[in-house]
Write a protein that holds these residues in place. Structure first.
Motif, mmCIF file in Angstrom:
data_model
loop_
_atom_site.group_PDB
_atom_site.id
_atom_site.type_symbol
_atom_site.label_atom_id
_atom_site.label_comp_id
_atom_site.label_asym_id
_atom_site.label_seq_id
_atom_site.Cartn_x
_atom_site.Cartn_y
_atom_site.Cartn_z
ATOM 1 N N MET A 32 0.816 -1.222 0.000
ATOM 2 C CA MET A 32 0.000 0.000 0.000
ATOM 3 C C MET A 32 0.850 1.274 0.000
ATOM 4 S SD MET A 32 -2.889 -1.496 0.078
ATOM 5 C CE MET A 32 -4.123 -0.259 0.466
ATOM 6 N N SER A 33 2.074 1.180 0.495
ATOM 7 C CA SER A 33 2.908 2.379 0.598
ATOM 8 C C SER A 33 4.379 1.972 0.559
ATOM 9 C CB SER A 33 2.603 3.145 1.887
ATOM 10 O OG SER A 33 2.757 2.290 2.993
ATOM 11 N N ALA A 34 5.255 2.974 0.428
ATOM 12 C CA ALA A 34 6.680 2.662 0.304
ATOM 13 C C ALA A 34 7.511 3.679 1.064
ATOM 14 C CB ALA A 34 7.085 2.640 -1.170
ATOM 15 N N CYS A 35 8.754 3.291 1.331
ATOM 16 C CA CYS A 35 9.685 4.163 2.042
ATOM 17 C C CYS A 35 11.053 4.020 1.389
ATOM 18 C CB CYS A 35 9.747 3.741 3.507
ATOM 19 S SG CYS A 35 11.129 4.412 4.428
ATOM 20 N N GLY A 36 11.676 5.132 1.011
ATOM 21 C CA GLY A 36 13.014 5.087 0.430
ATOM 22 C C GLY A 36 14.020 5.629 1.421
ATOM 23 N N SER A 37 14.984 4.808 1.847
ATOM 24 C CA SER A 37 15.973 5.274 2.829
ATOM 25 C C SER A 37 17.201 4.372 2.838
ATOM 26 C CB SER A 37 15.352 5.284 4.234
ATOM 27 O OG SER A 37 16.300 5.744 5.173
ATOM 28 N N ASP A 38 18.361 4.997 3.084
ATOM 29 C CA ASP A 38 19.583 4.224 3.293
ATOM 30 C C ASP A 38 19.925 4.148 4.787
ATOM 31 O OD1 ASP A 38 19.646 4.039 0.592
ATOM 32 O OD2 ASP A 38 21.385 5.328 0.289
ATOM 33 N N LEU A 39 19.142 4.815 5.598
ATOM 34 C CA LEU A 39 19.385 4.829 7.043
ATOM 35 C C LEU A 39 18.373 3.926 7.739
ATOM 36 C CD1 LEU A 39 19.965 8.639 7.624
ATOM 37 C CD2 LEU A 39 21.685 6.843 7.710
ATOM 38 N N MET A 40 18.856 2.815 8.264
ATOM 39 C CA MET A 40 17.936 1.832 8.821
ATOM 40 C C MET A 40 17.261 2.317 10.105
ATOM 41 S SD MET A 40 17.769 -0.497 6.599
ATOM 42 C CE MET A 40 18.063 0.726 5.314
ATOM 43 N N SER A 41 17.975 3.118 10.904
ATOM 44 C CA SER A 41 17.348 3.634 12.124
ATOM 45 C C SER A 41 16.214 4.599 11.789
ATOM 46 C CB SER A 41 18.380 4.329 13.016
ATOM 47 O OG SER A 41 19.162 3.363 13.674
ATOM 48 N N ASP A 42 16.342 5.327 10.671
ATOM 49 C CA ASP A 42 15.246 6.204 10.247
ATOM 50 C C ASP A 42 14.039 5.383 9.830
ATOM 51 O OD1 ASP A 42 16.520 8.536 10.796
ATOM 52 O OD2 ASP A 42 16.711 9.227 8.721
ATOM 53 N N VAL A 43 14.291 4.269 9.172
ATOM 54 C CA VAL A 43 13.186 3.374 8.788
ATOM 55 C C VAL A 43 12.449 2.933 10.058
ATOM 56 C CG1 VAL A 43 12.592 1.130 7.773
ATOM 57 C CG2 VAL A 43 14.335 2.563 6.694
ATOM 58 N N MET A 44 13.232 2.559 11.085
ATOM 59 C CA MET A 44 12.604 2.078 12.319
ATOM 60 C C MET A 44 11.922 3.204 13.092
ATOM 61 S SD MET A 44 15.022 -0.976 13.638
ATOM 62 C CE MET A 44 16.630 -0.247 13.411
ATOM 63 N N ALA A 45 12.428 4.427 12.934
ATOM 64 C CA ALA A 45 11.851 5.558 13.667
ATOM 65 C C ALA A 45 10.534 6.010 13.049
ATOM 66 C CB ALA A 45 12.842 6.723 13.690
ATOM 67 N N PHE A 46 10.457 6.033 11.728
ATOM 68 C CA PHE A 46 9.356 6.763 11.100
ATOM 69 C C PHE A 46 8.326 5.900 10.377
ATOM 70 C CE2 PHE A 46 13.022 9.771 11.117
ATOM 71 C CZ PHE A 46 12.538 10.578 12.131
ATOM 72 N N VAL A 47 8.695 4.691 9.988
ATOM 73 C CA VAL A 47 7.743 3.875 9.231
ATOM 74 C C VAL A 47 6.666 3.325 10.170
ATOM 75 C CG1 VAL A 47 7.459 1.723 7.925
ATOM 76 C CG2 VAL A 47 9.361 3.268 7.415
ATOM 77 N N LYS A 48 5.421 3.497 9.776
ATOM 78 C CA LYS A 48 4.313 3.029 10.610
ATOM 79 C C LYS A 48 3.627 1.810 9.987
ATOM 80 C CE LYS A 48 4.270 6.380 13.776
ATOM 81 N NZ LYS A 48 5.670 6.763 13.585
ATOM 82 N N GLU A 49 3.397 1.893 8.703
ATOM 83 C CA GLU A 49 2.669 0.800 8.053
ATOM 84 C C GLU A 49 3.654 -0.259 7.554
ATOM 85 O OE1 GLU A 49 0.280 2.403 4.926
ATOM 86 O OE2 GLU A 49 -0.391 4.038 6.186
ATOM 87 N N ASN A 50 3.094 -1.338 7.051
ATOM 88 C CA ASN A 50 3.916 -2.370 6.417
ATOM 89 C C ASN A 50 4.202 -1.943 4.985
ATOM 90 O OD1 ASN A 50 3.673 -3.659 8.790
ATOM 91 N ND2 ASN A 50 2.193 -5.150 8.072
ATOM 92 N N VAL A 51 5.372 -1.389 4.784
ATOM 93 C CA VAL A 51 5.689 -0.748 3.511
ATOM 94 C C VAL A 51 6.611 -1.608 2.651
ATOM 95 C CG1 VAL A 51 5.505 1.559 4.555
ATOM 96 C CG2 VAL A 51 7.727 0.428 4.436
ATOM 97 N N LEU A 52 6.796 -1.123 1.423
ATOM 98 C CA LEU A 52 7.877 -1.601 0.565
ATOM 99 C C LEU A 52 9.089 -0.728 0.888
ATOM 100 C CD1 LEU A 52 8.727 -3.173 -2.166
ATOM 101 C CD2 LEU A 52 8.183 -1.015 -3.278
ATOM 102 N N LEU A 53 10.227 -1.340 1.171
ATOM 103 C CA LEU A 53 11.428 -0.558 1.481
ATOM 104 C C LEU A 53 12.328 -0.490 0.249
ATOM 105 C CD1 LEU A 53 13.463 0.859 3.393
ATOM 106 C CD2 LEU A 53 14.227 -1.410 4.110
#
Lengths: 140, 114
Positions: B25-46
């Motif tokens: 349903m949604s996606a997140c683009g990041s090279d920083l894994m801690s940012d992924v853990m901090a800000f992602v709420k839904e089950n996204v495509l990384l």
């Protein structure tokens, strides 16, 4: 239930293995996925810190019907300024660590974000003990 | 959006696929894994340009079901095997991060995810 894991030093390829095992255990126990994510992410950040800053250490995990208590202990250099380290974006990590996708200064803030209780005891040149508690009940 | 459609849009190779019916349903683009853990709420495509086992670990902790490696980066067998074992799909595309995110967004993957 008591679990114990060694956290090897400077082994970034295997860093997170203990958190992965604890997550699997919580899934097996049928814990609410939201609570599992809180426990898994906060433990994983603490485990990564023990690997990259603490020279490895250990994880003691206690699970009962109400909560999980995760204690990550290392014998590293300690955190010089804990208040500063709790700020988002503050980091002392090397370029090597940043190349692994960490060291952006979000580790301790992430633990605070996801843990219901977080306690950090740190002594210069002796090490750090991070204790994370996540409650399984709805009110937390 | 299904994984097959994502692979087609990004001209991506599917290196590991466990559940092709999973709906993204949604996606997140990041090279920083801690940012992924901090800000992602839904089950996204990384989407990430970081090639490291910690990408798969982060996906595991966050219940992320699929990872796309961008900029032509191809993960090693250790990473692909780890993802397969954890039920996480792995795709690889030559598109850079900005273009990959833009193509998916244009195709309707507009969920905020954070």
């Amino acid at each position: 239930m008591d679990l114990y894991y060694e956290i090897p030093a400077d082994d970034l390829a295997h860093a997170g293995e203990a958190s992965s095992r604890v997550k699997k255990k919580l899934v097996q126990l049928g814990i609410d996925p939201v609570k599992i994510k809180k426990a898994a992410v906060s433990m994983y950040e603490a485990e990564i810190n023990a690997v990259i800053h603490g020279g490895g250490g250990s994880a003691d995990v206690t699970i009962d019907s109400e909560k999980i208590i995760i204690r990550i202990t290392d014998s590293g250099p300690g955190i010089e300024d804990l208040e500063l380290a709790m700020q988002e974006g503050y980091t002392t990590a090397s370029d090597d660590i940043r190349e692994m996708g960490f060291g952006a200064g979000m580790g301790l803030p992430n633990m605070k974000r996801y843990a219901d209780e977080l306690d950090i005891q740190t002594t210069k040149n002796k090490g750090t003990v991070v204790t994370i508690v996540v409650y399984f009940s709805r009110q937390h | 959006m299904k994984l097959q459609e994502i692979a087609k849009i990004l001209d991506a190779e599917i290196l590991a696929c466990c559940d092709s019916d999973v709906e993204i349903m949604s996606a997140c683009g990041s090279d920083l894994m801690s940012d992924v853990m901090a800000f992602v709420k839904e089950n996204v495509l990384l989407l990430t340009g970081l090639v490291s086992p910690q990408v798969i670990r982060t996906a595991e902790m966050m219940d992320i079901r699929a990872v796309v490696f961008v900029r032509g980066k191809v993960p090693g067998k250790d990473i692909i095997d780890m993802a397969s074992e954890k039920g996480i799909a792995v795709l690889a595309t030559c598109e850079p991060m900005f273009i990959a995110c833009g193509k998916l967004y244009s195709a309707g993957l507009t969920g905020k995810g954070v």
